[in-house]
Design a protein around this motif. Structure first.
Motif, PDB file in Angstrom:
ATOM      1  N   SER A  92      11.933  44.786 -27.160  1.00 40.18           N
ATOM      2  CA  SER A  92      13.087  44.211 -27.853  1.00 40.18           C
ATOM      3  C   SER A  92      13.553  45.219 -28.896  1.00 40.18           C
ATOM      4  N   SER A  93      14.762  45.030 -29.401  1.00 39.26           N
ATOM      5  CA  SER A  93      15.269  45.810 -30.523  1.00 39.26           C
ATOM      6  C   SER A  93      16.338  44.987 -31.215  1.00 39.26           C
ATOM      7  N   PRO A  94      16.646  45.268 -32.496  1.00 38.50           N
ATOM      8  CA  PRO A  94      17.577  44.413 -33.252  1.00 38.50           C
ATOM      9  C   PRO A  94      18.946  44.257 -32.603  1.00 38.50           C
ATOM     10  N   GLU A  95      19.405  45.269 -31.870  1.00 33.22           N
ATOM     11  CA  GLU A  95      20.730  45.176 -31.251  1.00 33.22           C
ATOM     12  C   GLU A  95      20.707  44.450 -29.915  1.00 33.22           C
ATOM     13  N   ARG A  96      19.507  43.998 -29.473  1.00 39.22           N
ATOM     14  CA  ARG A  96      19.414  43.336 -28.164  1.00 39.22           C
ATOM     15  C   ARG A  96      18.706  41.993 -28.238  1.00 39.22           C
ATOM     16  N   THR A  97      18.617  41.362 -29.393  1.00 40.63           N
ATOM     17  CA  THR A  97      17.901  40.098 -29.548  1.00 40.63           C
ATOM     18  C   THR A  97      18.752  38.913 -29.092  1.00 40.63           C
ATOM     19  N   ASN A  98      18.249  37.708 -29.376  1.00 41.55           N
ATOM     20  CA  ASN A  98      18.942  36.447 -29.077  1.00 41.55           C
ATOM     21  C   ASN A  98      19.069  36.181 -27.577  1.00 41.55           C
ATOM     22  N   THR A  99      18.028  36.513 -26.831  1.00 41.19           N
ATOM     23  CA  THR A  99      17.981  36.144 -25.414  1.00 41.19           C
ATOM     24  C   THR A  99      17.439  34.736 -25.217  1.00 41.19           C
ATOM     25  N   GLY A 100      16.838  34.156 -26.243  1.00 36.28           N
ATOM     26  CA  GLY A 100      16.156  32.870 -26.095  1.00 36.28           C
ATOM     27  C   GLY A 100      14.696  33.025 -25.708  1.00 36.28           C
ATOM     28  N   LEU A 101      14.221  34.272 -25.559  1.00 40.29           N
ATOM     29  CA  LEU A 101      12.817  34.493 -25.230  1.00 40.29           C
ATOM     30  C   LEU A 101      11.936  34.540 -26.472  1.00 40.29           C
ATOM     31  N   LEU A 102      12.451  35.109 -27.573  1.00 45.19           N
ATOM     32  CA  LEU A 102      11.643  35.394 -28.753  1.00 45.19           C
ATOM     33  C   LEU A 102      12.348  34.923 -30.020  1.00 45.19           C
ATOM     34  N   PRO A 103      11.575  34.533 -31.054  1.00 45.67           N
ATOM     35  CA  PRO A 103      12.192  34.231 -32.347  1.00 45.67           C
ATOM     36  C   PRO A 103      12.765  35.497 -32.967  1.00 45.67           C
ATOM     37  N   VAL A 104      13.752  35.335 -33.832  1.00 43.98           N
ATOM     38  CA  VAL A 104      14.376  36.458 -34.525  1.00 43.98           C
ATOM     39  C   VAL A 104      14.169  36.283 -36.026  1.00 43.98           C
ATOM     40  N   HIS A 105      13.580  37.295 -36.676  1.00 44.67           N
ATOM     41  CA  HIS A 105      13.353  37.248 -38.116  1.00 44.67           C
ATOM     42  C   HIS A 105      14.649  37.503 -38.879  1.00 44.67           C
ATOM     43  N   GLY A 106      14.583  37.343 -40.199  1.00 44.41           N
ATOM     44  CA  GLY A 106      15.753  37.546 -41.033  1.00 44.41           C
ATOM     45  C   GLY A 106      16.277  38.966 -41.013  1.00 44.41           C
ATOM     46  N   ASP A 107      15.394  39.944 -40.710  1.00 46.79           N
ATOM     47  CA  ASP A 107      15.838  41.331 -40.656  1.00 46.79           C
ATOM     48  C   ASP A 107      16.464  41.698 -39.317  1.00 46.79           C
TER      49      ASP A 107
END
Length: 416
Positions: A92-107
């Motif tokens: 994963s990387s910050p520009e490719r998150t929000n797939t619904g697979l993993l939680p996303v932190h505030g950063d």
């Protein structure tokens, strides 16, 4: 994959423990461990809306431990189930998150791992069962949405009864939810069509309903009510029928929803009616489907975030459920067991929608083409391994275009 509602299927699954032979708490206990490897990629080729992220792409490994005890002897039997979930980031990387697979932190970075272990206490009298704790209801008004790395759950109490032949009744109160890519609990939000409504949350979802199967189980009718407290209330009536006709099997699946605002109306007025129909003809390994879906009223179709719904034309990429939308589906499935290759299946589907009230003075249109191929190993050392590949292309003039690929590998061990 298709998510059309099976009116009796979810209830049958939930009532299976009620029908188990007399045994004991330990004697009838079962446990399985599933390892799920999931790659998910979505390219947004024409971004519409505030989110300018052009791609969501992640790879993760999940583990699902499912323990179910038997029941203690006696008129009232007691038992306990437990669900253990673990998700691990592989890429994963910050520009490719929000797939619904993993939680996303505030950063903006995805979590390295997330987990959950939760029990469900159960009690049974005859064919009536009370469950309290971690729940996975599968109902027309709250469909079980296991379409990412780990399944979502709810916390609360449910009551199910199958004491009358052919009739299954259920009621429940849910006070929180564990989302598919989170480890903790939270209040419940709504979605209107494809748009999450995060500005309002509810701490109660209540439901009541039942299914009645008749005509030698070839036909069934459903009547359901669901309430996301202070946001919306929804009713559902459904009918399913299948009939052998020579070498063919013909089937029909019809459903009608109606929804309005509830209580404090935290999302304002809601006015929605939705009708879906799906007709199927099966012959040998071939299945042909055709469907129509209509959304009526001044609002999109409401559901609990981030669930799918049992609408006939809803698929995991587009929902075809926005205000005033009319959509049409054609689909073809083939089971290669008819050619001597059991476990191999393929699906191709095309859905087209129009007449959408976008709220911007023009008619919204969308379309989607899906291709799914799956294989389940039938024997040998790899028996229990399932592989599924999905490719989707979705295009719209009022929301983001999507090119999507998914690869899922699942291996399940029966521990005892």
């Amino acid at each position: 994959m298709n998510h059309t509602p099976c009116v009796a299927l979810g209830l049958t699954l939930l009532s299976q423990p009620l029908l188990a032979a007399e045994g004991g708490f330990f004697e009838d206990a079962k446990a399985s461990l599933s390892a799920r490897n999931y790659y998910f990629s979505r390219d947004f080729s024409d971004i519409v809306g505030a989110n300018r992220q052009s791609k969501a792409e992640e790879w993760a490994q999940g583990f699902i431990l499912d323990f179910k005890s038997g029941y203690t002897p006696g008129t009232v039997g007691f038992g306990v189930d437990a669900l253990g979930l673990l998700g691990i980031k592989l890429d994963s990387s910050p520009e490719r998150t929000n797939t619904g697979l993993l939680p996303v932190h505030g950063d903006g970075r995805a979590a390295d791992e997330y987990s959950r272990l939760a029990p469900t206490f159960k009690a049974r009298v005859s064919k009536t069962e009370l469950r309290v704790g971690e729940l996975q209801p599968n109902l027309p008004v709250l469909t079980f949405s296991d379409i990412r790395l780990l399944p979502p759950t709810y916390q609360g109490a449910s009551l199910s009864s199958a004491d009358i032949d052919g009739l299954t009744l259920q009621a429940g109160h849910l006070h929180s939810t564990h989302l598919r890519n989170e480890g903790g609990d939270g209040k419940m939000n709504a979605m209107l069509g494809h748009v999450p409504m995060r500005q309002a949350a509810s701490d109660a979802f209540n439901y009541l309903g039942g299914d009645y199967a008749f005509n030698a189980n070839q036909s069934s009718v459903s009547l359901w009510y669901g309430q996301l407290e202070d946001i919306y209330e929804q009713g559902f009536v459904g009918f399913k029928h299948s009939k052998p006709l020579g070498d063919w099997v013909l089937a029909a699946n019809l459903g009608y929803f109606t929804a309005r605002e509830d209580g404090d109306a935290l999302l304002g007025n809601i006015d929605n009616q939705a009708f879906f129909s799906l007709f199927t003809a099966r012959h040998g390994g071939h299945s042909f489907h055709a469907g129509y879906q209509g959304i009526y009223g001044d609002s999109p179709f409401p559901r609990v975030f981030a669930n799918i719904s049992p609408l006939g034309n809803e698929v995991p990429t587009y929902e075809f459920a926005y205000t005033d939308e009319r959509s049409y589906q054609v689909r073809y499935d083939y089971n290669f067991a008819a050619m001597g290759v059991p476990g191999l299946t393929a699906t191709v589907r095309y859905i087209s929608g129009n007449n959408v009230d976008t709220g911007h003075g023009y008619e919204g249109r969308d379309r989607e083409r899906d291709l799914d191929i799956g294989y389940a190993v039938q024997s040998g050392v790899l028996k229990g391994l399932g592989i599924r590949v999905r490719n989707a292309m979705a295009r719209s003039n009022y929301r983001s275009d999507i090119d999507e690929n998914r690869l899922t590998l699942v291996y399940t061990w029966q521990l005892f």
